[in-house]
Write an enzyme that holds these catalytic residues in place. Sequence first.
Site, mmCIF file in Angstrom:
data_model
loop_
_atom_site.group_PDB
_atom_site.id
_atom_site.type_symbol
_atom_site.label_atom_id
_atom_site.label_comp_id
_atom_site.label_asym_id
_atom_site.label_seq_id
_atom_site.Cartn_x
_atom_site.Cartn_y
_atom_site.Cartn_z
ATOM 1 N N VAL A 133 156.908 36.259 101.716
ATOM 2 C CA VAL A 133 156.860 35.289 102.801
ATOM 3 C C VAL A 133 156.517 36.053 104.080
ATOM 4 O O VAL A 133 157.249 36.965 104.475
ATOM 5 C CB VAL A 133 158.200 34.548 102.929
ATOM 6 C CG1 VAL A 133 158.272 33.791 104.233
ATOM 7 C CG2 VAL A 133 158.398 33.596 101.755
ATOM 8 N N ARG B 149 150.659 25.107 99.843
ATOM 9 C CA ARG B 149 150.205 25.424 101.193
ATOM 10 C C ARG B 149 148.713 25.700 101.302
ATOM 11 O O ARG B 149 148.200 25.821 102.404
ATOM 12 C CB ARG B 149 150.963 26.650 101.719
ATOM 13 C CG ARG B 149 152.446 26.427 101.847
ATOM 14 C CD ARG B 149 153.194 27.708 102.158
ATOM 15 N NE ARG B 149 152.984 28.191 103.498
ATOM 16 C CZ ARG B 149 153.584 27.712 104.583
ATOM 17 N NH1 ARG B 149 154.440 26.724 104.474
ATOM 18 N NH2 ARG B 149 153.328 28.218 105.773
ATOM 19 N N ASP C 129 156.532 29.875 90.788
ATOM 20 C CA ASP C 129 157.218 29.421 91.990
ATOM 21 C C ASP C 129 156.672 28.078 92.451
ATOM 22 O O ASP C 129 155.710 27.558 91.901
ATOM 23 C CB ASP C 129 157.205 30.463 93.113
ATOM 24 C CG ASP C 129 155.844 30.627 93.783
ATOM 25 O OD1 ASP C 129 154.927 29.801 93.573
ATOM 26 O OD2 ASP C 129 155.705 31.614 94.533
ATOM 27 N N THR D 20 147.933 38.463 95.661
ATOM 28 C CA THR D 20 147.822 37.013 95.828
ATOM 29 C C THR D 20 146.356 36.609 95.821
ATOM 30 O O THR D 20 145.576 37.096 96.640
ATOM 31 C CB THR D 20 148.497 36.587 97.136
ATOM 32 O OG1 THR D 20 149.868 36.973 97.061
ATOM 33 C CG2 THR D 20 148.390 35.084 97.344
ATOM 34 N N SER E 35 151.510 29.617 90.187
ATOM 35 C CA SER E 35 151.902 29.197 91.530
ATOM 36 C C SER E 35 150.775 28.434 92.199
ATOM 37 O O SER E 35 149.606 28.691 91.952
ATOM 38 C CB SER E 35 152.212 30.452 92.368
ATOM 39 O OG SER E 35 152.372 30.146 93.740
ATOM 40 N N TYR F 2 147.537 41.313 100.049
ATOM 41 C CA TYR F 2 146.341 40.523 100.334
ATOM 42 C C TYR F 2 145.195 41.511 100.376
ATOM 43 O O TYR F 2 145.147 42.379 101.266
ATOM 44 C CB TYR F 2 146.454 39.795 101.681
ATOM 45 C CG TYR F 2 147.171 38.478 101.603
ATOM 46 C CD1 TYR F 2 146.744 37.480 100.722
ATOM 47 C CD2 TYR F 2 148.268 38.216 102.423
ATOM 48 C CE1 TYR F 2 147.401 36.260 100.650
ATOM 49 C CE2 TYR F 2 148.926 36.988 102.357
ATOM 50 C CZ TYR F 2 148.489 36.010 101.466
ATOM 51 O OH TYR F 2 149.141 34.812 101.400
ATOM 52 N N HIS G 83 151.085 28.355 95.565
ATOM 53 C CA HIS G 83 151.375 28.845 96.906
ATOM 54 C C HIS G 83 152.272 27.850 97.660
ATOM 55 O O HIS G 83 152.114 27.634 98.869
ATOM 56 C CB HIS G 83 150.053 29.076 97.675
ATOM 57 C CG HIS G 83 150.111 30.213 98.669
ATOM 58 N ND1 HIS G 83 149.551 31.434 98.437
ATOM 59 C CD2 HIS G 83 150.657 30.316 99.899
ATOM 60 C CE1 HIS G 83 149.737 32.238 99.478
ATOM 61 N NE2 HIS G 83 150.420 31.579 100.384
HETATM 62 C C1 LIG Z 1 156.076 30.442 105.628
HETATM 63 C C2 LIG Z 1 155.504 30.951 104.344
HETATM 64 C C3 LIG Z 1 154.795 32.140 104.331
HETATM 65 C C4 LIG Z 1 154.247 32.599 103.154
HETATM 66 N N1 LIG Z 1 153.587 33.798 103.153
HETATM 67 C C5 LIG Z 1 153.082 34.262 101.970
HETATM 68 C C6 LIG Z 1 152.454 35.513 101.930
HETATM 69 O O1 LIG Z 1 152.379 36.207 102.936
HETATM 70 N N2 LIG Z 1 151.938 35.947 100.764
HETATM 71 C C7 LIG Z 1 152.029 35.200 99.628
HETATM 72 O O2 LIG Z 1 151.547 35.598 98.569
HETATM 73 N N3 LIG Z 1 152.640 34.002 99.637
HETATM 74 C C8 LIG Z 1 153.179 33.528 100.781
HETATM 75 N N4 LIG Z 1 153.827 32.341 100.771
HETATM 76 C C9 LIG Z 1 153.974 31.605 99.511
HETATM 77 C C10 LIG Z 1 155.256 32.013 98.796
HETATM 78 O O3 LIG Z 1 155.170 33.299 98.308
HETATM 79 C C11 LIG Z 1 155.536 31.100 97.594
HETATM 80 O O4 LIG Z 1 154.444 31.112 96.717
HETATM 81 C C12 LIG Z 1 155.881 29.662 97.944
HETATM 82 O O5 LIG Z 1 156.553 29.585 99.168
HETATM 83 C C13 LIG Z 1 156.737 29.073 96.849
HETATM 84 O O6 LIG Z 1 157.069 27.751 97.076
HETATM 85 P P1 LIG Z 1 158.470 27.294 97.727
HETATM 86 O O7 LIG Z 1 158.361 27.573 99.186
HETATM 87 O O8 LIG Z 1 158.480 25.820 97.423
HETATM 88 O O9 LIG Z 1 159.569 28.045 97.051
HETATM 89 C C14 LIG Z 1 154.392 31.878 101.950
HETATM 90 C C15 LIG Z 1 155.116 30.703 101.985
HETATM 91 C C16 LIG Z 1 155.673 30.241 103.153
HETATM 92 C C17 LIG Z 1 156.476 28.967 103.121
#
Ligand SMILES: Cc1cc2nc3c(=O)[nH]c(=O)nc-3n(C[C@H](O)[C@H](O)[C@H](O)COP(=O)(O)O)c2cc1C
Lengths: 361, 361, 361, 361
Positions: free
Chosen positions: C78, C256, C284, C155, C251, C129, C253
Amino acid sequence: ADLVSVADYERYAKHHIPPAIFEYIQGGGADEITLQRNRRALDDLMILPRVLQDCTAGGTHTTLLGEALRHPILLAPVAFQKLVHPQGELAMAQAASVLETGMIVSTLASESIEAIAAELDSPKWFQLYFQHSRDFTLALVKRAQAAGYTALVITVDAPLHGIRNRAQRAGFQLPKGVEAVNLKNRPPLPSQQFDASESIVFQGMMSEAPVWQDIHWLKQHTTLPIVLKGVLNPADALYAAEMGLAGVVVSNHGGRTLDCLPSAVEMLPLVRKAVGKDFPLFMDGGIQRGTDVFKALALGADAVLIGRPQLYALAVAGALGVAHMLRVLREELEVTMSLAGTPTIKDITRNALLKNNISGF
Amino acid sequence: ADLVSVADYERYAKHHIPPAIFEYIQGGGADEITLQRNRRALDDLMILPRVLQDCTAGGTHTTLLGEALRHPILLAPVAFQKLVHPQGELAMAQAASVLETGMIVSTLASESIEAIAAELDSPKWFQLYFQHSRDFTLALVKRAQAAGYTALVITVDAPLHGIRNRAQRAGFQLPKGVEAVNLKNRPPLPSQQFDASESIVFQGMMSEAPVWQDIHWLKQHTTLPIVLKGVLNPADALYAAEMGLAGVVVSNHGGRTLDCLPSAVEMLPLVRKAVGKDFPLFMDGGIQRGTDVFKALALGADAVLIGRPQLYALAVAGALGVAHMLRVLREELEVTMSLAGTPTIKDITRNALLKNNISGF
Amino acid sequence: ADLVSVADYERYAKHHIPPAIFEYIQGGGADEITLQRNRRALDDLMILPRVLQDCTAGGTHTTLLGEALRHPILLAPVAFQKLVHPQGELAMAQAASVLETGMIVSTLASESIEAIAAELDSPKWFQLYFQHSRDFTLALVKRAQAAGYTALVITVDAPLHGIRNRAQRAGFQLPKGVEAVNLKNRPPLPSQQFDASESIVFQGMMSEAPVWQDIHWLKQHTTLPIVLKGVLNPADALYAAEMGLAGVVVSNHGGRTLDCLPSAVEMLPLVRKAVGKDFPLFMDGGIQRGTDVFKALALGADAVLIGRPQLYALAVAGALGVAHMLRVLREELEVTMSLAGTPTIKDITRNALLKNNISGF
Amino acid sequence: ADLVSVADYERYAKHHIPPAIFEYIQGGGADEITLQRNRRALDDLMILPRVLQDCTAGGTHTTLLGEALRHPILLAPVAFQKLVHPQGELAMAQAASVLETGMIVSTLASESIEAIAAELDSPKWFQLYFQHSRDFTLALVKRAQAAGYTALVITVDAPLHGIRNRAQRAGFQLPKGVEAVNLKNRPPLPSQQFDASESIVFQGMMSEAPVWQDIHWLKQHTTLPIVLKGVLNPADALYAAEMGLAGVVVSNHGGRTLDCLPSAVEMLPLVRKAVGKDFPLFMDGGIQRGTDVFKALALGADAVLIGRPQLYALAVAGALGVAHMLRVLREELEVTMSLAGTPTIKDITRNALLKNNISGF
Ligand SMILES: Cc1cc2nc3c(=O)[nH]c(=O)nc-3n(C[C@H](O)[C@H](O)[C@H](O)COP(=O)(O)O)c2cc1C
Ligand SMILES: Cc1cc2nc3c(=O)[nH]c(=O)nc-3n(C[C@H](O)[C@H](O)[C@H](O)COP(=O)(O)O)c2cc1C
Ligand SMILES: Cc1cc2nc3c(=O)[nH]c(=O)nc-3n(C[C@H](O)[C@H](O)[C@H](O)COP(=O)(O)O)c2cc1C
Ligand SMILES: Cc1cc2nc3c(=O)[nH]c(=O)nc-3n(C[C@H](O)[C@H](O)[C@H](O)COP(=O)(O)O)c2cc1C
């Protein structure tokens, strides 16, 4: 101005009918699962249209039980119409006449069946609640025939009232001056006593309910064609057909008796399959749009009945309201037939509906 | 600032358009079941992506009816655009030109088809409502061809208005100064009389509606390619293909004519199957996102049309608004293609969608 | 007091995080169809328990990529954790250490990867990344390895930001002082010019995105095991397995990036089928309950990652909050395993879920 | 006046029970997915009626575990009934006696099992929570037998409390004066210490939970018939049958233990299939209507248990309320049987339900 659909009449009616009576009319049995399903099952069906068809010779005309109908929409039997309008069934009959709409007059009409017949120019059928006394029942039938009714519609899904919680909670009661005038000289019921292991339902009320035997007996005592109203099970419909009855109304009584019955429209294709393609089938429950009529016909009905909308329109604007409401419905049906590319009633077949849509019908 | 998606334009438009006009635009037929289904059917489809694909040579370019398109998104024919903006279709044409977006100009445009053509640099097609008089219809077609329109899109799903209750309830009327200028010298309809057993729908309005025969006739009198708009039934699409027409728009007219039609997107794969893989298919109804465009292409469309969003953007910010809205949509499509791993339009196939998802498409 | 579940932290967090940041965190792509589907797909799965099983030797211990895990729950990568708490990733690492929870540190961490590693006693993996410059990418990887990270999680589902309308509408921006400190000395991108037929998406952003070739190249230049994060297509997972990668995170993501992707949990059984029973799979998206963890494991995951809940707990109560939240989750998993009659992680198989339930999974 | 259904008691009870206690009673585990599914699964089942059947000899009488029952509706074991009424289980027992309703008294009753038995004229069964000490457990069983209880119902789905977030958030605690009086002289638990890799769930609480072995042992030490309560998996039910137990209650504990369990009613046909047609099956969870009882019987249950409605009726109007509520339920069942054309309990079979309805049961 904004009275442009059947649903608009329902919306307005709420302000023209005393609350407890409105609840009684609009409500259904228990949790109203069936009441809602009636609408949902219709809404889930999708029409598969053909374009660029010649519709200039189109029309909604049809023939049923040997009578010509201007359109396959009939007024369902609805008790106590004076509940919502002082002229009750008489006003209803006038509207039916103007729109050439068949009317099925209830045993529980609040006007005499003779007076109603006198106002009614279109097909008139009599809805019979079989009474405890066979003699009295037969007398009613003869009265109806004498008054000009040309078919009997025997309602078989309401030997009991059902659990009408919404009406109960609203404290619904028949107001003074509204009564089942046609049953006035009915012989009193034998008084009953139950022991602890007996039940007021089974040994009480159900002991007055008709059984197949009674239908058979009546058939032998009248020349009127007999239609059973309130059949959902294909096996019952087949039985009726084999017994030589004239037709069946696939219906759950508008969701007013037993809750958790399936919608009529979902049983319709199964019933049609059981009775073959020529046995007359009617359907009711939730019909509010021309598209609803179309869907019921496509699934095997020969005509549909409308219940509550009659009362809503009658309450809002009397005979005129009913006539307008019926005209709206007929025009919607005509528009549907035009846009679906099915200009006559015979053209409306299963092919006009999408198979396997979201709900899996 | 918070105008970042097509839906945002809809939200804003509500404050830029007089209420009755807004209801007319946003609304659909009857209970709007089809209108809602258009969105739901799209939302229920899921994209199955590939990762780590090389997208550097990607692009949304495509070719249709022999014309190169910058992207497979066209402006659907939409009547009376002056309803929401004083420059109406002229502003729309300017925006289309900037974004290299094909525009299909409606028979019911509120500006002359020649004036619109003069503003339009991108592909220009003419949407034809077949008129009662074959002569007048043909004259319209010739005018369009002379003005530079390169294809005819004949709308076949709206011989009648349909039951537009929402617009009726809002009291929608065309305001003074907004009219179908291109139909001004249309010969008057023959006056009609109906007897009691006839219907204003069948013997009246539908007697002016075109049938397959008319399409055939027109095809013999014009060199323009003909696309039928408003086909849902695979059998009709096949018929059009076999007749030698140039394409079909799978559409339910944005849910504005007959309610309870299926969504175009659910019929699309069946239509594609019927016509084979090369016959040009368009689709419209509910397209609001790049993912929607992607899904339609994956199910067999060669391009999509967008209807209401045009008017929303035009109302909110004129030609600039439309251009921005189109840019948003194209960029969303590019992002979708990138993240799905399908860099060109040809790469977007059925494999890019999840099979058997929750709704069973 | 009423902080008894992960959802409670979300509820509270709303009051501890500035609105635009909260929208950025909680929101998903476009219409958030995928975001909602992530939860719905989990909620629709039902657990089929066994009773009266001996659970006294039970535990959540497991082994993954050669490391012992106290429980199959990891902290997802995150970005920018200082957005919600001044100690950001350092506090997170402390909590992870206390609960013996593996942490996957993001390339976009707002603290240096070395400083985070110094606080982290439990398994530490580095989320990569891939950067435009292979040299810089490799340098990052070496830094991570030097700092003690034992696996690379690359990722692959976010070469672009996706259409984050909710964050855009809220006007989200990185506040001063929160930045990608680990990318500080990244070489600048070559400046780009596009002609009219090119696209900023394809010829711009996507030209920096990694492709399979790059993964292959990196695999040859590092000894760290490589896990791909953001795979949904079984074919991609199989490709990764055949290439000799160490695992895959199924996943989307957290909904998002591209909207309208299927939920990870519905793809999981298909992915598991494609890669065979031994290839490490993570999952996830939407995990908020012990029952969610259980369902993912039953469908073929070896462990799950949690994303947003980390930030909610960190915002509400810092390292303590995260530790409590993780403990709640682990205890819920233990309770689930006990009541389902599956005392160890290995016991949680497909048999522990109801087949063919309402949604047809 | 408007207390005409079980749901009305729930509505009223809210005003007769302190909030935290009400939340504890009404609530379910975690997100209450199972709690909601219990109702939805019942509501989705549709009854396929027969018309014109002779019901005059109808009745709800049945026989179970060798005892004659006036109707197949029993009072489920419900702990601590003094929570809602000062006379608690004693009032409940009086109501049960009047309506000839079997009552299953909980191990966690707030009155002594002897005192309850003294008030109870109808079938009395004892619900056993197996205790850590086999001696104490057996002593309880002997006390029950001595007091006249004729069957043991061993609850096996609640070795742990489950995650009751709603009750937790409301701060529910047993008020002073309400306690498990029948467990007063229970030997204290051995004190426990856990090392870091152990778990308070597995090595703590679950070490007191019974396993199949314990059931076997108890069966050898009592002559009372043993029914297992809380079985959903057909394999567990079959195991119980093969072990010679007397019956099984298909139940998810009213959605109060593990969330995300399937509803009992959807498992019922699978369980019935596994155990064959003669093994006694009970069912509970969500029963609130005569139609619900009917559906459970049609899917293979011999009787149903009702939980929460007992407490609602007790809270609203004491013994009288419970008696009225039970009478309403029985009359609804009688009405259902009459309108479905199935006058006796034996007549209620799978044929009385619609196959393949919308939800696909
Ligand atoms: C605020 C935020 C920042 C994130 N940043 C990254 C990141 O830098 N790299 C990445 O691979 N995934 C990132 N993710 C995705 C998370 O690793 C993960 O896949 C996702 O949040 C899982 O879903 P959940 O929030 O419902 O548990 C991010 C998610 C959020 C909410
Ligand atoms: C107020 C009311 C009274 C009714 N009275 C009768 C009746 O006397 N006899 C009968 O067979 N059906 C009666 N019905 C049922 C209707 O004939 C019809 O089956 C039902 O209303 C159709 O459903 P709909 O109301 O959704 O159109 C009544 C329905 C209503 C709403
Ligand atoms: C206000 C309005 C006017 C329209 N006028 C026409 C028209 O003149 N000719 C036509 O073929 N379709 C017309 N349509 C239908 C559109 O071409 C198109 O099929 C539909 O809007 C697509 O659905 P969408 O609005 O959800 O994108 C109109 C639609 C709207 C909303
Ligand atoms: C407040 C409450 C206390 C309960 N106590 C017990 C109990 O002591 N023993 C037991 O086996 N089940 C207990 N149950 C579960 C019930 O026996 C029954 O399985 C459940 O309530 C049925 O679902 P229903 O409430 O939807 O009818 C309890 C349920 C409630 C609501």
